[in-house]
Structures are given as C-alpha cells and as structure tokens.
Design a protein around this motif. Structure first.
Motif, mmCIF file in Angstrom:
data_model
loop_
_atom_site.group_PDB
_atom_site.id
_atom_site.type_symbol
_atom_site.label_atom_id
_atom_site.label_comp_id
_atom_site.label_asym_id
_atom_site.label_seq_id
_atom_site.Cartn_x
_atom_site.Cartn_y
_atom_site.Cartn_z
ATOM 1 N N HIS A 1 0.886 -1.297 -0.002
ATOM 2 C CA HIS A 1 -0.099 0.141 -0.026
ATOM 3 C C HIS A 1 0.865 1.144 0.132
ATOM 4 O O HIS A 1 0.703 2.207 -0.719
ATOM 5 C CB HIS A 1 -0.929 0.172 1.184
ATOM 6 C CG HIS A 1 -1.987 1.203 1.444
ATOM 7 N ND1 HIS A 1 -2.415 1.752 0.205
ATOM 8 C CD2 HIS A 1 -2.301 1.767 2.489
ATOM 9 C CE1 HIS A 1 -3.145 2.705 0.602
ATOM 10 N NE2 HIS A 1 -3.193 2.557 1.979
ATOM 11 N N ASP B 1 2.337 1.514 -3.263
ATOM 12 C CA ASP B 1 1.653 1.973 -4.279
ATOM 13 C C ASP B 1 1.261 3.889 -4.189
ATOM 14 O O ASP B 1 1.459 4.392 -5.205
ATOM 15 C CB ASP B 1 0.387 1.537 -4.311
ATOM 16 C CG ASP B 1 -0.534 1.825 -5.218
ATOM 17 O OD1 ASP B 1 -0.566 1.941 -6.362
ATOM 18 O OD2 ASP B 1 -1.980 1.878 -4.851
ATOM 19 N N CYS C 1 -2.190 6.623 -4.772
ATOM 20 C CA CYS C 1 -3.015 5.439 -4.495
ATOM 21 C C CYS C 1 -3.617 4.942 -5.626
ATOM 22 O O CYS C 1 -5.064 5.006 -5.371
ATOM 23 C CB CYS C 1 -3.657 5.518 -2.998
ATOM 24 S SG CYS C 1 -2.748 6.338 -1.751
ATOM 25 N N GLY D 1 -3.205 1.917 -7.223
ATOM 26 C CA GLY D 1 -3.091 0.427 -7.745
ATOM 27 C C GLY D 1 -2.065 0.167 -8.848
ATOM 28 O O GLY D 1 -1.889 -0.899 -9.274
ATOM 29 N N SER D 2 -1.056 1.148 -9.027
ATOM 30 C CA SER D 2 -0.242 1.134 -10.297
ATOM 31 C C SER D 2 0.951 0.159 -9.868
ATOM 32 O O SER D 2 1.264 -0.551 -10.765
ATOM 33 C CB SER D 2 0.295 2.344 -10.743
ATOM 34 O OG SER D 2 0.853 3.101 -9.449
ATOM 35 N N VAL D 3 1.010 -0.194 -8.757
ATOM 36 C CA VAL D 3 2.150 -1.073 -8.065
ATOM 37 C C VAL D 3 1.703 -2.418 -8.476
ATOM 38 O O VAL D 3 2.550 -3.653 -8.578
ATOM 39 C CB VAL D 3 2.484 -1.047 -6.879
ATOM 40 C CG1 VAL D 3 1.372 -1.467 -5.777
ATOM 41 C CG2 VAL D 3 3.878 -1.401 -6.641
ATOM 42 N N LYS E 1 6.359 -2.878 -10.308
ATOM 43 C CA LYS E 1 6.741 -3.845 -9.804
ATOM 44 C C LYS E 1 8.009 -4.759 -10.020
ATOM 45 O O LYS E 1 8.474 -5.335 -9.098
ATOM 46 C CB LYS E 1 5.561 -5.106 -9.827
ATOM 47 C CG LYS E 1 5.241 -5.787 -11.030
ATOM 48 C CD LYS E 1 4.541 -6.779 -10.859
ATOM 49 C CE LYS E 1 3.242 -6.661 -10.378
ATOM 50 N NZ LYS E 1 2.274 -7.946 -10.150
ATOM 51 N N ASN F 1 11.160 -2.629 -5.859
ATOM 52 C CA ASN F 1 9.967 -3.112 -5.712
ATOM 53 C C ASN F 1 9.937 -4.861 -5.693
ATOM 54 O O ASN F 1 9.137 -5.434 -5.742
ATOM 55 C CB ASN F 1 8.695 -2.710 -6.466
ATOM 56 C CG ASN F 1 8.653 -1.431 -6.084
ATOM 57 O OD1 ASN F 1 8.425 -0.968 -4.813
ATOM 58 N ND2 ASN F 1 7.667 -0.652 -6.957
ATOM 59 N N ALA G 1 -7.349 -0.401 -6.020
ATOM 60 C CA ALA G 1 -6.410 0.468 -5.273
ATOM 61 C C ALA G 1 -7.408 0.454 -4.119
ATOM 62 O O ALA G 1 -6.729 0.766 -2.961
ATOM 63 C CB ALA G 1 -6.719 2.087 -5.925
ATOM 64 N N ASP H 1 -8.581 3.286 -10.355
ATOM 65 C CA ASP H 1 -7.196 2.628 -10.880
ATOM 66 C C ASP H 1 -6.459 3.204 -11.820
ATOM 67 O O ASP H 1 -7.199 3.769 -13.011
ATOM 68 C CB ASP H 1 -7.247 0.948 -11.119
ATOM 69 C CG ASP H 1 -8.133 0.179 -10.265
ATOM 70 O OD1 ASP H 1 -7.690 0.204 -9.107
ATOM 71 O OD2 ASP H 1 -8.800 -0.726 -10.517
ATOM 72 N N SER I 1 2.241 2.476 -15.296
ATOM 73 C CA SER I 1 2.941 1.901 -14.085
ATOM 74 C C SER I 1 4.263 1.873 -14.973
ATOM 75 O O SER I 1 4.460 0.930 -15.796
ATOM 76 C CB SER I 1 2.608 0.687 -13.757
ATOM 77 O OG SER I 1 3.100 0.042 -12.674
#
Length: 325
Positions: free
Chosen positions: A63, A66, A72, A74-76, A88, A93, A120, A147, A151
């Motif tokens: 979290h 991200d 925040c 959710g791209s991770v 990632k 990461n 997310a 989202d 990324s």
C-alpha cells in the motif's frame, strides 16, 4: 430570456456540485453499488492472515509503495508488458509480496459485483484489515479510488524513500506527496512488523563510507550480532532480518524502542534521531501504545489520499495485474 439564462446557469452549477460530490472519497462508497465488498475483503483477510501473519507487513508495504508512486491508484499491482516495464519490476519493488493475495480478493469481489470495486481500494482496505487482524491499529478507509493506467519502473527510483536515505531526503520525498515529519515518524512505525533482506543493510554493515567500515550510528553490539549471526558478508542477498527483533508479527512500540537504542535496522531509521523534531515525535509515541495507534491511524489515512484518481479518471480494472482492454 433572462430567466432562462438563470435557469441554465443554475442547472450547470448543480451538475458541477453533484459531480464534485461524487468524485470524492467517502466511507461506504460501495454501500449501494456493491454492499458486500468490504465484508468479502474482511472475511478473506480474517481467514488467511492468522495462518500467515507476516503478510500483514507485506500488504501494508504494498500500500505504501503504491501511494508514493503516482498516488494510491493500484499502479504497483500492474504487470510489465513487452512494451513497458512496470513498477513491480523496479529495483525497490523486487522484494514486494502479496500480489496473489490481492488478486484472490479481487476475484471474489468481481464475482459479487463485476467492474465496480477498484484494485486501489481493495489494496487500501486489505492493508488496514490485515494489520488490524494481527492486533494492530484500525483506521478509516474511505473509498472511491480509481485504478491508474500507467506504471513505469523508473518512477519508484525517484519517488520512494529508501533504506539508505538520510532525514533530509526522506522529508523531501514525504513533502512531495503532502506528508510531513510527523507522518514520516508515524509511518516508519510500521517497521515494527516484517523483515528486511540483508542486501538492504549490507553497505551499512560492511562498507558505509567506502572504506570497509560500519555505520557509526548503529549500536556496535547490534552490528556485531548482525554480521556474525545474520548478514555474514556484504554479498548476502537472501537472508532475512527482523525489523523489530522478537516481535516481527506484533504491531507495538518495539520499533521505536529499538530506534532509541540505535538499533533501527535501516540507516533511514537511525536518521530519525538526527533531528530534535523527529526525536520528540518518537518520544511522544513511546508514552502509550494507544496513543501511537491513534496517531498512526491519522497518518496512514492521510497517506491513503495521495494523488487520487476519482470520478471518471482512470478505470476500474477487471484484473489487478493488467489494464482493461
């Protein structure tokens, strides 16, 4: 004619107000569109975290990583593609975990309400529920995040605080996303759970200034123990070390107690003692677990609002690891 113009203007204003109201985080955002969403997430977490409590640390870290990179969104969670290396797969990461856990929850939520709940939001709720499940603090998680579509592996390298950063760099990176010194100390408190790889501290132990020395801010006895029992050489990239020795699955004041003894594992942990401001914040947290929990809750909820995508921005992914086609 004048009354018609006034009416049009009023309608436009009402539409703008309604739009701005909808495009806000709010508690219970899915109360009508997917009323069981948060129950599904909580149930899954409750059933699984008890068996693997170490995942709580992994999920709150996910979290954090991200939110600090493009907000925040959710791209991770996105996988790399032939044309793009995703977050990632960026060096900071590579040790992240918990992707499968999030994917499993997403599948359950999608089965209940297809295309409604963002990855997310699932990540933010799962991080909270998993920490609370191991006895840690509870904090509000207003929802409504969308989202992201982008990324990039290069972004974490410039946005994420690193284990080797000094206090000035950490404060700058936190400031870049609207967080302050208090948030830095409070969110660092999450190091009370979880583990780190020896590669994160090898330079600190074996070659701090390039002449084969050890970071003098690290307690000498602790450094000796780390080198003899855990990270036995500078090339150890696999051995794990507890962030808070003896209670890595317990969310408590242990991290701050270690830091004031000069036994914070990372150089970034030790750096919190380099300023009277951050030292005083640590001292305040050590007064009570309840106080720490309350303050931590405020900071992580604040973190959960970094650079959000709301309303019609981004999308609601069908699968957290890839954007919709």
């Amino acid at each position: 004619m004048g009354s018609q113009s006034y009416l049009k203007a009023l309608i436009i204003c009402l539409i703008a107000v309604i739009g701005s109201t909808e495009a806000q985080l709010q508690l219970g955002f899915y109360a009508k569109s997917c009323p069981n969403a948060e129950k599904i997430i909580l149930k899954y977490v409750a059933e699984h975290i008890r068996n693997v409590p170490s995942l709580a640390a992994a999920l709150i870290r996910l979290h954090f990583h991200d939110c600090f990179v493009n907000g925040c969104d959710g791209s991770v969670l996105l996988n790399s593609t032939p044309n793009n290396q995703a977050e990632k797969d960026s060096l900071p990461n590579l040790t992240l975990r918990g992707f499968g856990f999030i994917d499993a929850i997403k599948s359950l939520v999608e089965a209940e309400c297809p295309g409604v709940v963002s990855c997310a939001d699932i990540l933010a709720l799962t991080a909270r529920d998993s920490v609370h499940a191991i006895g840690g603090p509870f904090w509000n998680v207003p929802t409504g995040r969308r989202d992201g579509l982008i990324s990039r592996a290069a972004d974490p390298l410039v946005s994420l605080p690193a284990p080797f950063h000094n206090l000035t760099v950490q404060l700058t990176l936190f400031g870049n996303v609207g967080l302050d010194a208090n948030d830095l100390v409070l969110l660092s408190g999450a190091h009370t759970i979880g583990v780190a790889h020896c590669s994160s501290i090898s330079t600190r132990l074996y070659n701090f200034t390039g002449v084969g020395d050890t970071d003098p801010t690290l307690d000498s006895n602790y450094a000796t123990n780390l080198k003899s029992l855990k990270c036995k050489n500078i090339n150890d990239n696999t051995t794990l070390v507890e962030m808070d020795p003896g209670s890595r699955d317990t969310f408590d004041l242990g991290y701050y107690k270690q830091v004031v003894k000069r036994r914070g594992l990372f150089h970034s942990d030790a750096a919190l003692l380099s300023s009277s401001t951050t030292r005083s914040i640590i001292t305040k947290q050590l007064q009570s677990t309840e106080g720490f929990f309350a303050e931590f809750a405020k900071s992580i909820e604040k973190m959960g609002r970094i650079n959000l995508k709301l309303g019609t921005e981004g999308e609601i992914r069908k699968h957290c690891a890839r954007v919709n086609n």
